[in-house]
Design an enzyme around this catalytic site. Sequence first.
Site, short mmCIF file in Angstrom:
data_model
loop_
_atom_site.label_atom_id
_atom_site.label_comp_id
_atom_site.label_asym_id
_atom_site.label_seq_id
_atom_site.Cartn_x
_atom_site.Cartn_y
_atom_site.Cartn_z
N ILE A 1 -1.86 5.02 -4.89
CA ILE A 1 -2.48 6.32 -4.63
C ILE A 1 -1.53 7.45 -5.01
O ILE A 1 -1.91 8.43 -5.62
CB ILE A 1 -2.88 6.44 -3.14
CG1 ILE A 1 -3.83 5.31 -2.74
CG2 ILE A 1 -3.51 7.80 -2.86
CD1 ILE A 1 -5.12 5.26 -3.51
N ARG B 1 -0.40 -3.75 -3.16
CA ARG B 1 -0.41 -2.31 -3.38
C ARG B 1 -1.73 -1.79 -3.94
O ARG B 1 -2.29 -2.36 -4.87
CB ARG B 1 0.71 -1.93 -4.35
CG ARG B 1 0.87 -0.41 -4.51
CD ARG B 1 1.93 -0.07 -5.53
NE ARG B 1 2.13 1.38 -5.61
CZ ARG B 1 2.67 2.00 -6.64
NH1 ARG B 1 3.10 1.30 -7.68
NH2 ARG B 1 2.81 3.31 -6.63
N LEU B 2 -2.20 -0.71 -3.33
CA LEU B 2 -3.25 0.12 -3.89
C LEU B 2 -2.58 1.44 -4.23
O LEU B 2 -2.21 2.20 -3.35
CB LEU B 2 -4.39 0.33 -2.89
CG LEU B 2 -5.56 1.19 -3.38
CD1 LEU B 2 -6.35 0.46 -4.46
CD2 LEU B 2 -6.49 1.55 -2.22
N ILE C 1 -25.51 6.71 2.39
CA ILE C 1 -26.42 5.58 2.39
C ILE C 1 -27.67 5.97 3.16
O ILE C 1 -27.59 6.51 4.26
CB ILE C 1 -25.78 4.34 3.03
CG1 ILE C 1 -24.63 3.84 2.18
CG2 ILE C 1 -26.81 3.22 3.22
CD1 ILE C 1 -25.01 3.40 0.78
N ASP D 1 5.79 8.29 -1.52
CA ASP D 1 6.08 8.57 -0.11
C ASP D 1 6.78 7.39 0.55
O ASP D 1 7.45 7.54 1.58
CB ASP D 1 4.81 8.96 0.66
CG ASP D 1 3.70 7.92 0.57
OD1 ASP D 1 3.75 7.07 -0.34
OD2 ASP D 1 2.77 7.96 1.40
N CYS E 1 -3.36 -0.25 0.42
CA CYS E 1 -2.31 -1.26 0.55
C CYS E 1 -2.57 -2.20 1.74
O CYS E 1 -3.40 -1.94 2.60
CB CYS E 1 -0.94 -0.62 0.69
SG CYS E 1 -0.46 0.43 -0.70
N ASN F 1 1.98 0.56 4.55
CA ASN F 1 0.57 0.82 4.24
C ASN F 1 0.21 2.19 4.78
O ASN F 1 0.47 2.49 5.94
CB ASN F 1 -0.32 -0.25 4.90
CG ASN F 1 -1.80 0.10 4.83
OD1 ASN F 1 -2.24 0.74 3.88
ND2 ASN F 1 -2.56 -0.33 5.82
N GLY F 2 -0.39 3.04 3.93
CA GLY F 2 -0.85 4.33 4.42
C GLY F 2 -0.45 5.47 3.51
O GLY F 2 -0.18 5.29 2.32
N GLU F 3 -0.40 6.64 4.11
CA GLU F 3 -0.01 7.83 3.37
C GLU F 3 0.57 8.86 4.34
O GLU F 3 -0.06 9.18 5.36
CB GLU F 3 -1.21 8.42 2.63
CG GLU F 3 -0.84 9.55 1.68
CD GLU F 3 -2.01 10.01 0.82
OE1 GLU F 3 -1.82 10.98 0.05
OE2 GLU F 3 -3.10 9.42 0.91
#
Length: 479
Positions: free
Chosen positions: A56, A53-54, A296, A102, A2, A77-79
């Site tokens: 999750i 929004r992303l 990587i 949440d 987010c 934004n976050g979790e």
Amino acid sequence: MCRIAGFLDLSCKGNYPIEQTIISMRDTLSHGGPDDAGVYIDKDFPLALGHRRLAIIDLSPSGHQPMEFENLVITYNGEVYNYTEIRRELEKEGYKFFSSSDTEVILKAFHRWGIHAVHKFRGMFAFAVWDRKAKELTLVRDRVGVKPLYYYYKDGLFMFASELKAFHKHPKFEKRINPIGLSLFLRYGYIPSPYTIFENTYKLKPGHFLKINSKGEIKEEPYWRIESFFEQRKEDWTNKSEEELEEELEGLLTESFKLRLVADVPVGMFLSGGIDSSTVCALLAKEGVKLKTFTIGFYEKDYNEAEYAKKVANYLGTDHTELYCTPKEAFEIIPKLPEIYDEPFGDSSAIPTYLVSKLAKSQVKVSLSADGGDEQFCGYSIYWLIADRINKLSKLPLIKPISKVLDLIHPDLALRLYQTFKPILPQYTNFRDKFIKLRNVLKAKDGIGQYELSISYFLDEDLERLGISGSVSITDLIT
């Protein structure tokens, strides 16, 4: 996860379109929130909030933001990993929930307990809450600053965002270089909080909250400090054996890592083969968690960590993916970095971080990174090297007279003398800079000052020659 943005314009006289402005600010951040977008505009006050929004947790439309409840509106934004426990506590208090997100838990926890709700949250977060009744905006950033949160304040205009680029879309934003931010970048290779590269623009400090009211009065305070937390537990820890502490540490780490797997989408892991990411993978594997890991690699052996990561992945049995990067591919990323970071950032790790993130995105939506592990468990050799050098210097006899003598020698003269006798002396690159650092380290009052001078790229002398003043020390930053 987010992106958020918003502004409160106490000088607003209707000379620009509020809705169009917040949408433009919000949509500069669409790369971080491709799944949904929303805005909230207070009809009675010059305030606007935006959200990208992303998804999750709770992938349904019920997780849409900004989210409203009674007199409060949140963009977040976050979790928060322990949100189900907090939700149960709120349900016992009579709160009803219409989603499984949440976000709703944070909003209603803030409604119930105010700013004190933050002490219940375990996670990474940056959010803004607008109180329509009190006409007060509150910003909060997580304890160690995992989630970024910037703000700008000048002439009655207060803005905030997950990334600096959002500010450029506001017609009143003044993009002027901050000399302190520039000097910090030249000294350390990045700009630590609370400073940024722009004037009147700041990073909200980790573990802090900020309130601004309808009069434009700002209050910024800490709600958590690591030193205070340590003091609270100090007596308990000092009464335990080393074995007991090891067991407690492993338990805390395992619980913490497992919490970060809470998601309604696939989760992966960046794996370098170092102490940090290997510890996370090992403890999760011990718990029976099957991880997708990503690495990587570089064809240049001196820079390649992929072989170590592969050994760890094989040993732990992860679903491992690696990608080797050519110099051409690395150079192609450099023009993208200003757009990604928004301000000067001089760490070469930006290139592999971008690459491994792109690689992980092809298979998962969330990835653990193990940031901070090397700092906690001494994974970087530079700490040992600097500590050893400082220890040796402190044992030199007549250190103060030596320091005073070196102070009388101009660095250019020292360089000419070195060049004259170079054939019979140890070979050094950048001798002039090393001479200045040695002289300054010998004069430093404490270990922090010595460490700061040891890691600095540009020294005070260099900044003065460039006409840049107003530098800030590490001591200033951590107090």
